[in-house]
Design an enzyme around this catalytic site. Structure first.
Site, PDB file in Angstrom:
ATOM      1  N   ASP A   9     -78.634 -34.460 -28.562  1.00  0.00           N
ATOM      2  CA  ASP A   9     -77.754 -35.446 -27.925  1.00  0.00           C
ATOM      3  C   ASP A   9     -77.842 -36.773 -28.687  1.00  0.00           C
ATOM      4  OD1 ASP A   9     -76.197 -36.921 -26.183  1.00  0.00           O
ATOM      5  OD2 ASP A   9     -77.757 -37.148 -24.663  1.00  0.00           O
TER       6      ASP A   9
ATOM      7  N   ARG B 237     -75.848 -31.921 -18.221  1.00  0.00           N
ATOM      8  CA  ARG B 237     -77.288 -31.773 -17.959  1.00  0.00           C
ATOM      9  C   ARG B 237     -77.522 -30.644 -16.955  1.00  0.00           C
ATOM     10  NH1 ARG B 237     -77.515 -37.758 -18.990  1.00  0.00           N
ATOM     11  NH2 ARG B 237     -76.725 -38.346 -16.946  1.00  0.00           N
TER      12      ARG B 237
ATOM     13  N   ASP C 126     -87.568 -39.362 -29.167  1.00  0.00           N
ATOM     14  CA  ASP C 126     -86.659 -40.499 -29.308  1.00  0.00           C
ATOM     15  C   ASP C 126     -87.307 -41.554 -30.201  1.00  0.00           C
ATOM     16  OD1 ASP C 126     -83.959 -41.332 -27.651  1.00  0.00           O
ATOM     17  OD2 ASP C 126     -85.044 -43.075 -28.424  1.00  0.00           O
TER      18      ASP C 126
ATOM     19  N   PHE D 250     -83.334 -36.856 -29.291  1.00  0.00           N
ATOM     20  CA  PHE D 250     -82.646 -38.102 -28.896  1.00  0.00           C
ATOM     21  C   PHE D 250     -82.607 -38.166 -27.364  1.00  0.00           C
ATOM     22  CE2 PHE D 250     -80.615 -36.281 -32.688  1.00  0.00           C
ATOM     23  CZ  PHE D 250     -80.853 -37.250 -33.649  1.00  0.00           C
TER      24      PHE D 250
ATOM     25  N   CYS E 149     -70.907 -37.957 -29.152  1.00  0.00           N
ATOM     26  CA  CYS E 149     -70.288 -38.916 -28.228  1.00  0.00           C
ATOM     27  C   CYS E 149     -69.433 -39.921 -29.001  1.00  0.00           C
ATOM     28  CB  CYS E 149     -71.345 -39.633 -27.403  1.00  0.00           C
ATOM     29  SG  CYS E 149     -72.498 -40.566 -28.418  1.00  0.00           S
TER      30      CYS E 149
END
Length: 400
Positions: A301, A214, A252, A230, A341
């Site tokens: 993300d 970030r 989101d 996201f 991730c």
């Protein structure tokens, strides 16, 4: 009580022998002695050579999780205190400890246990039966160790509500350990203020693993028009805002996350420049493209599209599509931050998927940097599952 000996089949224990901490059910020849799930057992190679000690669980495919390679090591309070102390000393050297992951399971040689520290609140997630028995001992040790550095823990919340508990034959559970407290916990990271919802937020409430990623986007966002996909509780969007972006939109699909993100924007006096919308990113990006929107910086993300080897093919399609859509919305010479991730979407596959996406939309990528998870989520080289976050920043240019 006699010692229980787990003996491996000949030629098995590859993970263990390369430094990993897991013994799978199909690697075991025999279990000698009477055993209760969660007990500490001795592990021997097929020829009787001692491999160390760990705890057994016959409900789990991961039959033994190793605690030590030393066959004569007692697993007791003093041993666990030392493990926790080492974990904390490592964080003090490598990260901003105001809020950080203090214990990262296998990578801290405490398999199945995660503890996040949000200022002076601890959030614990216990995912394996053996470590669950020692949970309170470990938390007591951690509180003592933090106290030595002048950090008084004001509350502990347990978030052992992950589905994988079922695979261990354990019930899912969440709730306070000890006194109750306000579960909206204020933290500051990279100069950005957040309220972390430790009770109902995803996983432990906040994704600390992206802390320095970030920070890395901040320098790209001054005076920029930014799209954060996201966004969860708004962390990348807010880093863009605090760095001086002109306009930031965070997307989101979760109503709760968007509400929380808007609160976080207000907390940072960024509500004029940073706004959030509840939308399905896969539907919203084509709509933005159709409307002719262009951004200086696009951030992707997404959640893990795959949690198993079996669903990699579909996940790859998802990552390819989202990156194609994202690249189309970056103006010539703008920047794309994109990550995965999922442990199963490994570095090679992720890299290849992004390359295919760029080719499909006739964009050239210039790599600015490649990053992984923050050092408080250390990657243990012999435990592949500890390496999961891949993060790229590219400059996106039209074909010249």
């Amino acid at each position: 009580m006699g010692e229980v000996i787990v003996t491996l089949k000949k030629g098995e224990g590859r993970t263990l022998k390369s430094g990993g901490l897991w013994v799978y059910d199909n690697e075991i020849e025999s279990v000698l002695g009477s055993v209760t799930d969660g007990d500490i057992v001795h592990v021997h190679d097929f020829d009787g050579y001692p491999m160390g000690k760990g705890f057994i669980n016959r409900h789990s495919k991961i039959r033994v999780r190793m605690m030590t390679r030393k066959a004569d090591q007692e697993i007791d309070e003093a041993f666990l205190y030392q493990r926790v102390k080492e974990a904390w000393e490592y964080r003090k050297k490598t990260v901003d400890i105001s809020s950080c992951r203090v214990i990262f399971g296998e990578a801290d040689f405490l398999p199945g246990l995660v503890v996040d520290k949000f200022e002076n609140v601890l959030v614990v997630q216990s995912l394996a039966l053996g470590i669950d028995r020692w949970k309170m001992t470990i938390l007591d040790a951690l509180q003592k160790i933090l106290q030595e550095d002048g950090i008084k823990v004001r509350g502990i919340y347990e978030r052992s509500d992950a589905k994988v508990r079922k695979q261990e034959g354990m019930e899912r559970y969440k709730g306070f350990i000890g006194e109750s407290f306000d579960t909206q916990v204020p933290i500051v990271e990279n100069g950005v203020k957040y309220l972390v919802d430790v009770q109902d937020g995803q996983k432990t409430g906040f994704f600390l693993d992206q802390k320095y990623n970030r920070l890395a986007i901040q320098r790209l966002c001054k005076d920029a028009r930014v799209l954060d996909c996201f966004t969860h509780t708004g962390s990348f969007a807010l880093n863009a805002g605090i760095a001086g972006a002109n306009e930031v939109l965070g997307l989101d699909a979760s109503e709760l996350a968007v509400e929380q993100a808007a609160k976080n924007a207000a907390l940072n006096v960024l509500s004029d420049t940073v706004s959030f919308e509840c939308a399905d990113v896969f539907e919203k990006l084509p709509a933005l493209e159709k409307a002719g929107e262009q951004y200086d910086v696009v951030i992707l993300d997404p959640p893990a599209f795959t949690k198993s080897r079996g669903s990699i093919k579909n996940a790859t399609k998802g990552y390819r599509e989202i990156n194609m859509r994202g690249m189309k919305l970056v103006k010539d010479g703008g920047y794309l931050a994109t990550c995965s991730c999922s442990h199963f979407m490994d570095y090679e596959l992720f890299t290849k998927t992004i390359a295919q996406a760029a080719k499909s939309v006739h964009k050239r990528l210039r790599q600015v940097e490649f990053r992984t998870q923050s050092p408080d989520h250390p990657i243990l080289w012999s435990a592949g599952e500890s390496y999961y976050l891949k993060f790229y920043i590219f400059q996106v240019v039209d074909e010249k």
